[in-house]
Write an enzyme that holds these catalytic residues in place. Structure first.
Site, PDB file in Angstrom:
ATOM      1  N   ARG A 239       3.050  18.214  38.631  1.00 56.44           N
ATOM      2  CA  ARG A 239       2.320  17.172  39.352  1.00 56.44           C
ATOM      3  C   ARG A 239       0.858  17.571  39.466  1.00 56.44           C
ATOM      4  O   ARG A 239       0.548  18.723  39.822  1.00 56.44           O
ATOM      5  CB  ARG A 239       2.901  16.981  40.767  1.00 56.44           C
ATOM      6  CG  ARG A 239       4.210  16.216  40.834  1.00 56.44           C
ATOM      7  CD  ARG A 239       4.050  14.750  40.449  1.00 56.44           C
ATOM      8  NE  ARG A 239       5.271  13.990  40.558  1.00 56.44           N
ATOM      9  CZ  ARG A 239       6.166  13.809  39.582  1.00 56.44           C
ATOM     10  NH1 ARG A 239       5.962  14.338  38.394  1.00 56.44           N
ATOM     11  NH2 ARG A 239       7.254  13.074  39.773  1.00 56.44           N
ATOM     12  N   GLU A 268      -4.474  10.658  38.950  1.00 52.70           N
ATOM     13  CA  GLU A 268      -4.010   9.944  37.758  1.00 52.70           C
ATOM     14  C   GLU A 268      -4.277   8.463  37.972  1.00 52.70           C
ATOM     15  O   GLU A 268      -4.050   7.979  39.078  1.00 52.70           O
ATOM     16  CB  GLU A 268      -2.504  10.170  37.550  1.00 52.70           C
ATOM     17  CG  GLU A 268      -2.218  11.549  37.000  1.00 52.70           C
ATOM     18  CD  GLU A 268      -0.739  11.818  36.750  1.00 52.70           C
ATOM     19  OE1 GLU A 268       0.071  10.856  36.732  1.00 52.70           O
ATOM     20  OE2 GLU A 268      -0.390  12.992  36.601  1.00 52.70           O
ATOM     21  N   HIS A 287       0.584  12.108  31.318  1.00 45.85           N
ATOM     22  CA  HIS A 287       1.862  12.163  32.043  1.00 45.85           C
ATOM     23  C   HIS A 287       3.012  11.561  31.207  1.00 45.85           C
ATOM     24  O   HIS A 287       3.561  10.509  31.560  1.00 45.85           O
ATOM     25  CB  HIS A 287       1.750  11.442  33.401  1.00 45.85           C
ATOM     26  CG  HIS A 287       2.776  11.918  34.387  1.00 45.85           C
ATOM     27  ND1 HIS A 287       2.559  11.995  35.730  1.00 45.85           N
ATOM     28  CD2 HIS A 287       4.054  12.343  34.207  1.00 45.85           C
ATOM     29  CE1 HIS A 287       3.646  12.435  36.352  1.00 45.85           C
ATOM     30  NE2 HIS A 287       4.570  12.650  35.436  1.00 45.85           N
TER      31      HIS A 287
END
Ligand code: GLV
Length: 327
Positions: A239, A268, A287
């Site tokens: 993460r 993000e 991601h």
């Protein structure tokens, strides 16, 4: 009455078919962008259950407004987008999809490691930008990974698979740091448990595989990077907020570490003018760790089965807060 399930994104058919076969009434959000929280609350109000993922903000505000939900099934292994304490307080079970994406995420991690060691993304860009030039005997040099040390921060399902790849391909030594020792993994990999400072000091490649929690938030910051080898690669496929992105940028620029491979960023999406994207020894992906057909299908099946089993037997095979079913 058949239960109504809000499906927050377009998920793979494998799981959706299982839900349809079971007779649930599904409302699918078919747009590419996720719902805003206002839309999510509005929609969830008329449903019994929610199938969601990491782009949906299931915080205290959402949960207090949607406390009628009977189950929340998360399509992901990580669930830091969900306020688990609030869900538990309200008696809402939260399912998730562990292990389905371990191979896929370990592959992306392993790929990023090699890509950074050999400056692959940067060199690709030199061709696109018309700067191939000549074969340069002393230019564009990376380094080899054979016999190096891999440090795993969070030796769980995905970390173990990354460590296996590194051991088998490059005979790398495996060291790790966890909240609690993983003796089974130590035996499997010949891995050595070390304190965090030793992990930072000894790793040639430091790979992050822990959950995002208040304890791990921005744990990889300026002070951590300064303790690493100047020749080390930092990789985060877990993460984004586990690293401090400005500190990481500074660490690479200052030569505190060699480079970085990121499949997750903070925030993000990463902005296209982020300096990390232009650095020789940095490789960034948007991601996509779990982005294989196999993993995403299996995730959709696990997420669907969590809902199906809940309504059939009041059991959730992969549950984050089992205590709500015990009471
Ligand atoms: C993806 O990031 C996941 O948590 O499954």
């Amino acid at each position: 009455m058949k239960k109504k399930i809000l499906v927050s994104r377009l998920y793979p058919n494998a799981g959706i078919r299982l839900l349809e076969k079971e007779g649930f009434r599904l409302t699918m959000w078919e747009k590419e962008n996720p719902m805003t929280q206002v839309e999510l609350i509005e929609q969830a109000k008329s449903h019994h259950a929610l199938l969601c993922t990491l782009t949906d903000r299931i915080d205290r505000h959402f949960l207090d407004d949607c406390s009628h939900l009977e189950i929340i099934s998360q399509f992901a292994v990580g669930y830091d987008n969900i306020d688990i304490a609030s869900a538990t307080r309200l008696g809402i079970p939260v399912g998730f999809t562990p292990d389905a994406m371990s191979e896929a995420t370990a592959d992306i991690t392993f790929g990023l490691m090699i890509a950074v060691a050999r400056k692959m993304f940067f060199l690709h860009k030199t061709i696109i930008n018309g700067r191939w030039g000549y074969f340069t005997p002393t230019g564009n040099l990376g380094f080899e990974l054979k016999n190096k040390t891999l440090g795993v921060f969070g030796l769980g399902r995905i970390g173990i698979k990354m460590a296996q790849r590194c051991k088998n391909a490059y005979n790398m030594d495996i060291i790790y740091h966890n909240r609690t020792r993983n003796k089974a993994a130590e035996k499997l990999l010949g891995a050595t448990y070390v304190e965090l400072d030793d992990l930072l000091a000894q790793s040639d490649v430091l790979s992050v595989h822990c959950a995002l929690t208040p304890e791990t938030k921005e744990i990889f910051n300026c002070s951590a990077f300064k303790k690493m080898k100047p020749s080390a690669i930092f990789i985060n496929t877990a993460r984004g907020p586990i690293h401090h992105e400005k500190d990481l940028t500074r660490a690479v620029l200052a030569g505190d570490i060699w480079g970085a491979g990121l499949d997750v960023t903070n925030p993000e999406p990463m902005q296209p003018d982020n300096p990390l994207l232009f650095m020789e020894n940095v490789c960034v992906l948007p991601h996509v760790g779990s982005g294989t057909i196999e993993a995403r299908n299996q995730m959709s099946v696990l997420a669907a089965m969590n809902i199906i089993e809940f309504y059939r037997n009041r059991q959730v095979p992969h549950i984050v807060n089992p205590e709500v079913l015990e009471s």
